[in-house]
Design an enzyme around this catalytic site. Structure first.
Site, PDB file in Angstrom:
ATOM      1  N   LEU A  78      54.142  44.290  41.358  1.00  0.00           N
ATOM      2  CA  LEU A  78      53.846  44.667  39.980  1.00  0.00           C
ATOM      3  C   LEU A  78      53.185  46.038  39.895  1.00  0.00           C
ATOM      4  O   LEU A  78      53.344  46.748  38.903  1.00  0.00           O
ATOM      5  CB  LEU A  78      52.948  43.619  39.321  1.00  0.00           C
ATOM      6  N   GLY A  79      52.431  46.406  40.904  1.00  0.00           N
ATOM      7  CA  GLY A  79      51.777  47.714  40.870  1.00  0.00           C
ATOM      8  C   GLY A  79      50.749  47.852  41.976  1.00  0.00           C
ATOM      9  O   GLY A  79      50.384  46.874  42.641  1.00  0.00           O
ATOM     10  N   GLY A 114      46.928  49.931  42.942  1.00  0.00           N
ATOM     11  CA  GLY A 114      45.781  50.678  42.460  1.00  0.00           C
ATOM     12  C   GLY A 114      44.972  51.191  43.628  1.00  0.00           C
ATOM     13  O   GLY A 114      45.401  51.113  44.792  1.00  0.00           O
ATOM     14  N   GLY A 115      43.777  51.690  43.330  1.00  0.00           N
ATOM     15  CA  GLY A 115      42.950  52.231  44.389  1.00  0.00           C
ATOM     16  C   GLY A 115      42.495  51.193  45.393  1.00  0.00           C
ATOM     17  O   GLY A 115      42.319  51.498  46.575  1.00  0.00           O
ATOM     18  N   VAL A 165      49.222  44.425  43.484  1.00  0.00           N
ATOM     19  CA  VAL A 165      49.383  43.229  42.665  1.00  0.00           C
ATOM     20  C   VAL A 165      50.840  42.796  42.707  1.00  0.00           C
ATOM     21  O   VAL A 165      51.749  43.602  42.456  1.00  0.00           O
ATOM     22  CB  VAL A 165      48.937  43.481  41.206  1.00  0.00           C
ATOM     23  N   LYS A 187      46.573  39.481  43.495  1.00  0.00           N
ATOM     24  CA  LYS A 187      46.014  40.779  43.893  1.00  0.00           C
ATOM     25  C   LYS A 187      45.521  40.684  45.325  1.00  0.00           C
ATOM     26  O   LYS A 187      44.677  39.849  45.655  1.00  0.00           O
ATOM     27  CB  LYS A 187      44.872  41.197  42.965  1.00  0.00           C
ATOM     28  N   ASP A 221      35.309  50.175  33.648  1.00  0.00           N
ATOM     29  CA  ASP A 221      36.662  50.731  33.787  1.00  0.00           C
ATOM     30  C   ASP A 221      37.585  50.184  32.708  1.00  0.00           C
ATOM     31  O   ASP A 221      38.713  49.755  32.998  1.00  0.00           O
ATOM     32  CB  ASP A 221      37.226  50.443  35.179  1.00  0.00           C
TER      33      ASP A 221
END
Length: 258
Positions: free
Chosen positions: A13-14, A16-17, A21, A36, A142
């Site tokens: 799905l993606g 990040g830092g 995910v 995640k 955030d």
């Protein structure tokens, strides 16, 4: 067939830092979830170190597992994969406010404006979730469109508690590390992450609302919002100006107040 722990991986799905995910299927029931996995970007791992990365990840899982509110995403399960990396699962949502408005990695580029009632509803739900989070003494640190997921019936779910911290707690930031996302982080958070508190989250909500209404980030010297949006009146100008005030003491006192 790839698996992470007991879960069948259906797709990425993606990233990040701090992690990746995945869309996964639960064993036996086949329920679709988001998973995640701790997989920090090389730059993050080099800056803060693997132990701090895992500490932040575990903290995020605990924070999401310990809160129950319709507008806060909850961690449903926690485990480690075959390599010992921690992961947690949460409700799967196929859209976010970021995707809804068409925000890209060029965050400063214009995005799609939303109708007033839709934008206001999203902001109200985000504030409701933050009110619950702030009641524990924590700040999220955030808030941004891509951290606001859209679940069934357009329910907003705030995610990504990796930077959240309790009131008065100094963040374990590495030298030169910024806490929060550019353009959405409040001025005091940009200058000194230790100064971030609940009012910093309210600033981020105001930036998000401004973007949803006008399709642009706030810009110094720009015409008042009521002059650029047919459904806004001067009361909205005052509301957004207060939420975006550089001085946290002049912002709204709480998410409930806002």
């Amino acid at each position: 067939m790839r698996r992470i722990g007991r879960y069948e991986v259906l797709g990425l799905l993606g990233r990040g830092g701090m992690g990746a995910v995945y869309k996964v299927a639960a064993p036996v029931t086949g329920r679709i979830l988001a998973l995640k996995l701790l997989a920090p970007a090389e730059m993050v791992a080099a800056m803060v170190g693997p132990e701090e990365c895992e500490r932040r990840f575990l903290r995020e899982a605990r924070a999401m597992g310990g809160l129950r509110h319709p507008n806060l995403a909850a961690a449903l399960d926690f485990d480690r994969d075959a390599a010992g990396r921690p992961f947690y699962t949460m409700e799967y949502c196929c859209a976010s406010v970021g995707s809804l408005i068409g925000e890209t990695y060029r965050v400063e580029a214009p995005s799609r404006p939303l109708p007033l009632d839709r934008a206001a509803d999203i902001a109200l739900q985000a504030l409701a979730g933050l009110s619950r989070l702030h009641a524990t003494g924590a700040a999220h640190c955030d808030v941004k469109p891509f951290n606001l997921l859209l679940a069934d019936r357009d329910t907003v779910k705030l995610i990504d508690f990796g930077l959240s911290r309790l009131r008065g707690e100094a963040p374990a930031a590495a030298r030169g590390e910024k806490v929060g996302s550019p353009y959405y982080a409040a001025p005091e958070q940009e200058e000194d992450p230790a100064r971030a508190d609940a009012r910093s989250d309210l600033y981020a909500v105001a930036v998000t609302l401004h973007r949803m209404l006008l399709g642009r980030l706030p810009e110094p010297g720009a015409p008042a919002p009521s002059r650029r949006h047919p459904d806004l009146d001067p009361a909205w100008d005052a509301f957004l100006a207060r939420g975006l005030d550089p001085d946290p003491a002049r912002r709204f006192a709480s998410a409930r107040d806002m």
